[in-house]
Design a protein around this motif. Structure first.
Motif, PDB file in Angstrom:
ATOM      1  N   MET A 152       0.814  -1.212   0.000  1.00  0.00           N
ATOM      2  CA  MET A 152       0.000   0.000   0.000  1.00  0.00           C
ATOM      3  C   MET A 152       0.849   1.265   0.000  1.00  0.00           C
ATOM      4  SD  MET A 152      -3.123  -1.191   2.544  1.00  0.00           S
ATOM      5  CE  MET A 152      -4.089   0.301   2.243  1.00  0.00           C
ATOM      6  N   ASN A 153       2.178   1.078  -0.116  1.00  0.00           N
ATOM      7  CA  ASN A 153       3.119   2.208  -0.180  1.00  0.00           C
ATOM      8  C   ASN A 153       2.973   3.149   1.010  1.00  0.00           C
ATOM      9  OD1 ASN A 153       4.354   1.523  -2.741  1.00  0.00           O
ATOM     10  ND2 ASN A 153       2.430   2.162  -3.697  1.00  0.00           N
ATOM     11  N   MET A 154       2.857   2.549   2.192  1.00  0.00           N
ATOM     12  CA  MET A 154       2.678   3.335   3.401  1.00  0.00           C
ATOM     13  C   MET A 154       4.017   3.834   3.941  1.00  0.00           C
ATOM     14  SD  MET A 154      -0.550   3.301   3.642  1.00  0.00           S
ATOM     15  CE  MET A 154      -0.645   4.231   5.181  1.00  0.00           C
ATOM     16  N   ASN A 155       3.964   4.957   4.633  1.00  0.00           N
ATOM     17  CA  ASN A 155       5.128   5.436   5.378  1.00  0.00           C
ATOM     18  C   ASN A 155       4.699   6.014   6.716  1.00  0.00           C
ATOM     19  OD1 ASN A 155       7.938   5.872   5.697  1.00  0.00           O
ATOM     20  ND2 ASN A 155       7.664   8.034   5.185  1.00  0.00           N
ATOM     21  N   THR A 156       3.547   5.584   7.206  1.00  0.00           N
ATOM     22  CA  THR A 156       3.097   6.005   8.526  1.00  0.00           C
ATOM     23  C   THR A 156       3.820   5.166   9.587  1.00  0.00           C
ATOM     24  OG1 THR A 156       1.233   4.489   8.261  1.00  0.00           O
ATOM     25  CG2 THR A 156       0.832   6.815   7.772  1.00  0.00           C
ATOM     26  N   PRO A 157       3.876   5.631  10.825  1.00  0.00           N
ATOM     27  CA  PRO A 157       4.668   4.921  11.841  1.00  0.00           C
ATOM     28  C   PRO A 157       4.083   3.559  12.207  1.00  0.00           C
ATOM     29  CG  PRO A 157       4.196   7.189  12.517  1.00  0.00           C
ATOM     30  CD  PRO A 157       3.334   6.900  11.338  1.00  0.00           C
ATOM     31  N   LEU A 158       4.989   2.609  12.426  1.00  0.00           N
ATOM     32  CA  LEU A 158       4.642   1.305  12.971  1.00  0.00           C
ATOM     33  C   LEU A 158       5.215   1.227  14.385  1.00  0.00           C
ATOM     34  CD1 LEU A 158       5.500  -1.059   9.962  1.00  0.00           C
ATOM     35  CD2 LEU A 158       3.281  -0.049  10.543  1.00  0.00           C
ATOM     36  N   ALA A 159       4.338   1.168  15.368  1.00  0.00           N
ATOM     37  CA  ALA A 159       4.756   1.032  16.767  1.00  0.00           C
ATOM     38  C   ALA A 159       4.664  -0.449  17.128  1.00  0.00           C
ATOM     39  CB  ALA A 159       3.864   1.862  17.683  1.00  0.00           C
ATOM     40  N   ILE A 160       5.820  -1.073  17.359  1.00  0.00           N
ATOM     41  CA  ILE A 160       5.890  -2.525  17.517  1.00  0.00           C
ATOM     42  C   ILE A 160       6.106  -2.871  18.983  1.00  0.00           C
ATOM     43  CG2 ILE A 160       7.060  -4.620  16.773  1.00  0.00           C
ATOM     44  CD1 ILE A 160       8.006  -3.013  14.278  1.00  0.00           C
ATOM     45  N   ASN A 161       5.063  -3.397  19.596  1.00  0.00           N
ATOM     46  CA  ASN A 161       5.087  -3.768  21.006  1.00  0.00           C
ATOM     47  C   ASN A 161       5.701  -5.167  21.133  1.00  0.00           C
ATOM     48  OD1 ASN A 161       4.358  -4.570  23.662  1.00  0.00           O
ATOM     49  ND2 ASN A 161       2.614  -3.169  23.643  1.00  0.00           N
TER      50      ASN A 161
END
Length: 208
Positions: free
Chosen positions: A67-76
C-alpha cells in the motif's frame, strides 16, 4: 501530530490486531500499534500467548509495503530474543518508519546495541525513563493518574526525543482534557497519539 491506531482501526473488539483492522488503518492514512511475539520460529501478531491461529507479522509488513505506506509502525515487543527475526522481516520490506517498545530492560539494552529505534517508557510507575539518552523516543502511558502534560512532552521534545502518547480511553478513562492540550502539537510530526478511536481523533484535531 501523527495518529496511531491501537491494534489497528477496529470497529468491533474481535477486529483488534487483525489484518483487516490494519488494512483499514492504512487506507485512512494512520500508523498502527501492534503486538508481536514468536511462534514456531516466525513472528506473529498476538497480544497474548501465541497459538497456531495467529497470523504472521510478515503479512502486516507485506500489506504496508504493497500500500506504499510510510506512517509509523509502533511494535510492542511481547517476547524475548526475537531481534533477528524482526530484523529479517523489516529488511525484507525495507521498513524504515518504525520503532520498538515495551520489552524488558535487559532486552532493551540488546535492542539498543543492535541499533533498533527504541522508545523507552514513562508512566506513573516508571517516572524516570530507562536508557533515555540512548532512546529514539518515549512511550508515555497513563494507567490511573493524569500525569502527562505539555511540560512533560516539551521536556522530551527539547531533548530531541519523539513522543508517543497512549490516549486515556484505552484504559477506560476520559480523554477530553488530554486531547484539548494536545492540540498544541498538531503540526509536530514527532508527536504521536495512540488511540482506540483514530477517526474521532482525526476529526477532532484536523476537522474543519
Amino acid at each position: 501530530m501523527q495518529i496511531l491506531a491501537h491494534r489497528g482501526f477496529w470497529k468491533t473488539v474481535e477486529e483488534k490486531n487483525t489484518l483487516e483492522s490494519f488494512r483499514r488503518a492504512f487506507e485512512n492514512g494512520y500508523g498502527i500499534e501492534t503486538d508481536i511475539r514468536d511462534y514456531e520460529e516466525k513472528l506473529v501478531v498476538s497480544h497474548n500467548v501465541a497459538t497456531k491461529e495467529c497470523f504472521s507479522f510478515d503479512e502486516v509488513l507485506k500489506l504496508y509495503s504493497e500500500m506504499n505506506m510510510n506512517t509509523p509502525l509502533a511494535i510492542n515487543i511481547k517476547a524475548d530474543g526475537i531481534q533477528n527475526l524482526l530484523r529479517a522481516d523489516l529488511e525484507k520490506y525495507n521498513i524504515q518508519n518504525c520503532f520498538v517498545f515495551d520489552m524488558s530492560i535487559p532486552e532493551q539494552v540488546v535492542y539498543h546495541k543492535q541499533e533498533f529505534n527504541v522508545f523507552t517508557r514513562m508512566s506513573e510507575y516508571e517516572k524516570e525513563p530507562v536508557l533515555l539518552e540512548k532512546s529514539h523516543g518515549v512511550w508515555m502511558d497513563e494507567w490511573e493518574n493524569s500525569w502527562i502534560s505539555e511540560k512533560v512532552i516539551d521536556q522530551m521534545r527539547q531533548q530531541g526525543k519523539k513522543v508517543s502518547i497512549i490516549s486515556p480511553e484505552i484504559h477506560g478513562r476520559d480523554k477530553a482534557n488530554m486531547w484539548k492540550f494536545l492540540k498544541k502539537y498538531v503540526d509536530d510530526a514527532d508527536v504521536m497519539l495512540c488511540t482506540d478511536t483514530p477517526a474521532e481523533a482525526e476529526e477532532y484535531f484536523y476537522g474543519n
